[in-house]
Each structure stands twice: as C-alpha cells, then as structure tokens.
Scaffold this motif. Structure first.
Motif, PDB file in Angstrom:
ATOM      1  N   GLY A   1      61.036 -66.383 -10.283  1.00 13.77           N
ATOM      2  CA  GLY A   1      60.277 -65.280  -9.622  1.00 13.77           C
ATOM      3  C   GLY A   1      58.539 -65.526  -9.669  1.00 13.77           C
ATOM      4  O   GLY A   1      57.270 -65.311  -9.240  1.00 13.77           O
ATOM      5  N   HIS A   2      58.386 -65.589 -11.213  1.00 12.74           N
ATOM      6  CA  HIS A   2      56.730 -65.167 -11.845  1.00 12.74           C
ATOM      7  C   HIS A   2      56.406 -66.538 -12.014  1.00 12.74           C
ATOM      8  O   HIS A   2      55.023 -66.965 -11.873  1.00 12.74           O
ATOM      9  N   ASP A   3      57.469 -68.008 -12.276  1.00  8.98           N
ATOM     10  CA  ASP A   3      57.088 -69.040 -12.129  1.00  8.98           C
ATOM     11  C   ASP A   3      55.861 -69.499 -10.563  1.00  8.98           C
ATOM     12  O   ASP A   3      54.992 -69.997 -10.285  1.00  8.98           O
ATOM     13  N   ILE A   4      56.901 -69.341  -9.480  1.00 17.07           N
ATOM     14  CA  ILE A   4      56.341 -69.642  -8.240  1.00 17.07           C
ATOM     15  C   ILE A   4      54.799 -68.459  -8.110  1.00 17.07           C
ATOM     16  O   ILE A   4      54.279 -68.771  -7.760  1.00 17.07           O
ATOM     17  N   CYS A   5      55.131 -66.929  -9.025  1.00 14.75           N
ATOM     18  CA  CYS A   5      53.447 -66.043  -8.497  1.00 14.75           C
ATOM     19  C   CYS A   5      52.583 -66.647  -9.146  1.00 14.75           C
ATOM     20  O   CYS A   5      51.725 -66.999  -8.421  1.00 14.75           O
ATOM     21  N   LYS A   6      53.184 -67.385 -10.187  1.00 12.16           N
ATOM     22  CA  LYS A   6      51.797 -68.030 -11.305  1.00 12.16           C
ATOM     23  C   LYS A   6      51.385 -69.325 -10.751  1.00 12.16           C
ATOM     24  O   LYS A   6      50.309 -69.433 -10.587  1.00 12.16           O
ATOM     25  N   LYS A   7      52.166 -69.872 -10.162  1.00  8.44           N
ATOM     26  CA  LYS A   7      51.496 -71.329  -9.191  1.00  8.44           C
ATOM     27  C   LYS A   7      50.493 -70.881  -8.093  1.00  8.44           C
ATOM     28  O   LYS A   7      50.081 -72.078  -7.764  1.00  8.44           O
ATOM     29  N   HIS A   8      51.127 -69.603  -7.338  1.00  7.75           N
ATOM     30  CA  HIS A   8      50.062 -69.171  -5.933  1.00  7.75           C
ATOM     31  C   HIS A   8      48.794 -68.300  -6.668  1.00  7.75           C
ATOM     32  O   HIS A   8      49.334 -67.912  -5.801  1.00  7.75           O
ATOM     33  N   ASP A   9      48.603 -68.271  -8.140  1.00  9.09           N
ATOM     34  CA  ASP A   9      47.505 -67.690  -8.524  1.00  9.09           C
ATOM     35  C   ASP A   9      47.830 -65.605  -7.566  1.00  9.09           C
ATOM     36  O   ASP A   9      47.044 -65.107  -7.535  1.00  9.09           O
ATOM     37  N   ILE A  10      49.145 -65.223  -7.771  1.00 10.93           N
ATOM     38  CA  ILE A  10      49.832 -63.786  -7.888  1.00 10.93           C
ATOM     39  C   ILE A  10      50.188 -63.253  -9.186  1.00 10.93           C
ATOM     40  O   ILE A  10      50.848 -63.492  -9.711  1.00 10.93           O
ATOM     41  N   PRO A  11      49.734 -62.474  -8.978  1.00  5.28           N
ATOM     42  CA  PRO A  11      50.320 -61.081  -9.810  1.00  5.28           C
ATOM     43  C   PRO A  11      51.653 -60.842  -9.524  1.00  5.28           C
ATOM     44  O   PRO A  11      52.074 -60.278  -8.967  1.00  5.28           O
ATOM     45  N   PHE A  12      52.538 -61.203 -10.882  1.00  4.32           N
ATOM     46  CA  PHE A  12      53.822 -60.841 -11.410  1.00  4.32           C
ATOM     47  C   PHE A  12      54.409 -59.246 -10.986  1.00  4.32           C
ATOM     48  O   PHE A  12      55.131 -59.692 -10.625  1.00  4.32           O
ATOM     49  N   GLU A  13      53.252 -58.039 -11.274  1.00  9.05           N
ATOM     50  CA  GLU A  13      53.397 -57.129 -11.354  1.00  9.05           C
ATOM     51  C   GLU A  13      53.291 -56.520 -10.546  1.00  9.05           C
ATOM     52  O   GLU A  13      53.646 -55.772 -10.601  1.00  9.05           O
ATOM     53  N   ILE A  14      52.825 -57.354  -8.985  1.00  6.96           N
ATOM     54  CA  ILE A  14      53.253 -56.778  -7.734  1.00  6.96           C
ATOM     55  C   ILE A  14      54.856 -56.600  -8.281  1.00  6.96           C
ATOM     56  O   ILE A  14      54.946 -55.979  -7.098  1.00  6.96           O
TER      57      ILE A  14
END
Length: 255
Positions: free
Chosen positions: A177-190
């Motif tokens: 989940g963190h990797d997917i967020c990171k690749k799409h510039d989405i903060p994992f903290e959400i």
C-alpha cells in the motif's frame, strides 16, 4: 529475588535487558554474547562476558539467540541441572540439551532495537518440564507482563504461524500500500487512521465480523477496476488471491 543470566545480543536480548534491569525483584546478574561490542552498553548495569565458561550461577538462563543456534549452544553450556529456557516461537523445548531443566519463555511481539515496547501488554508464553520450574517462569513472566499463558511447544508453533499471518504478512501488505501511494504521490499517512481503526475494531469483534470491502460484497465492477489499475504483476496476484479467500470465507459466489 530471581537471579537471571541473559544470553544474546539481538533485539529480544536488548528489550529483555531493559525490562529486567528496571525491576527490583529481578537480579540480572550477567549478560553473555560472543561479540561483546553488541552488549557493551549493558556493562553499566551488570557483568558482561563472551566466555561461556565464566557464566555465573543463576535461577534462570535465558537464551535469546537465533533459533538455529539454540540446540548447539545449549549443548555447550558448562553446567547441568539448571533451568535453561529459550525465547523462540518455533523451536521445541526438547531441542534444549536434557542435561539441564528445560523451558520456554516466549514473548509474542515484534521487536526492533530502537523501538520502545510496553512489556506489560506483551503476552509471555511459558513452558517447562515440571510444575516447579513452570511456577518459577510464571513468577518471572508476571513480574514484567499482565498477559501470561501456559503454552505447549506444539501450540507455540501454531501460534507462531498465526503470528506470521497477522504480523509479517500484514506488514508486507502495508508495504505494498505504501509503495502504490508513493508511486502516485499520495501521502501514506492518509491510510493510517484506517489501519488503526481496523486494528482497534478486532479487539471488540472477530476479524470475520470486521471484514468490509469489495471482496466481501462481491463487487465485481470495483474488483476488476482495481485489477486494471495494478501494473505490478505480483501485487495483482496477491490482490486476486486475497479477494478469492475473502469471497470464500464469506460464502460469496466465485467471480
């Protein structure tokens, strides 16, 4: 006062050192490790050694070492008829050399050296060959934790497998989940409040009751949409496998 000798220099040994050192009813008289540098910080509070022949007389010897090293190390201990326990989730009590009284003192938790833990909330699983030694381990466990369980070697192995599912595998899913967020510039903290809420929820209801999401609803449109978005084949296969498992658990028809 229980006299303890702690053997090992890894994560578990460091956490045991901290909690034992802070209890007046526990006398941590010595720590052993082959590499003294790994336990150098311990010498402010207790004696340290890398010579197995210098081990002091104690009520309990705790082997907080790698699983594969437990049998060989217990064979080398230069004494007999002492209470020797290991801290492994997957090694049988009987893998310890029988020249000593054997037991297990297994803290069911994931330990990182620089991350503080509250031992009072950590389950301690104990096992011994006789009732007297079990009572000794029970006293030690209840000194540091409010959650103490008598667990056999076979039960502990099953417990360890379960722990891999709920901890190691779940953490890998966090990574994905963190990797997917990171690749799409989405903060994992959400996603962190969602993680916390699910974890909190299963303290009150069963994991089956707590399950939500498109797989439980058998929402094929959303599931197929997710699969189209996933470009990493490994992630896609994991998604398919877990989706199928959830559908089966909740009695939905297969896709």
């Amino acid at each position: 006062m229980l006299k303890i000798v702690l053997i090992g220099g890894g994560n578990i040994a460091h956490h045991f050192f901290k909690v034992f050192s802070n209890h007046k009813s526990i006398d941590l008289i010595q720590c052993y490790n082959r590499n003294l540098d790994k336990i150098k910080s311990f010498e402010k509070s207790t004696i340290i050694t890398n010579n197995i022949n210098e081990l002091l007389e104690a009520a309990i010897y705790i082997l907080a070492i790698n699983d594969d090293a437990i049998p060989e190390f217990s064979n080398k201990l230069p004494f007999s008829n002492s209470l020797v326990v290991h801290t492994s989730g997957n090694v049988s009590m009987l893998d310890l050399n029988e020249k000593n009284r054997r037991g297990v003192f297994y803290p069911l938790q994931s330990f990182s050296k620089n991350k503080e833990v509250d031992f009072n909330e950590i389950p301690i699983c104990i096992e011994a060959e006789n009732e007297a030694d079990l009572n000794i381990l029970k006293v030690l466990a209840e000194t540091i934790s409010s959650k103490v369980f008598k667990i056999s070697s076979e039960q502990r192995k099953i417990l360890h497998v379960s722990a891999v599912f709920v901890n190691n595998f779940v953490n890998q899913l966090y990574y994905i989940g963190h990797d997917i967020c990171k690749k799409h510039d989405i903060p994992f903290e959400i996603l962190q409040p969602l993680i916390k809420e699910t974890s909190k929820k299963i303290e009150e209801i069963s994991p089956k009751e707590a399950q939500t999401g498109p797989a439980k609803r058998n929402d094929t449109e959303t599931i197929n949409s997710h699969l189209e978005l996933l470009t990493n084949e490994d992630y896609k296969n994991i998604y398919k496998l877990l989706t199928a498992a959830i559908i089966k658990t909740h009695g939905r028809k297969k896709l």
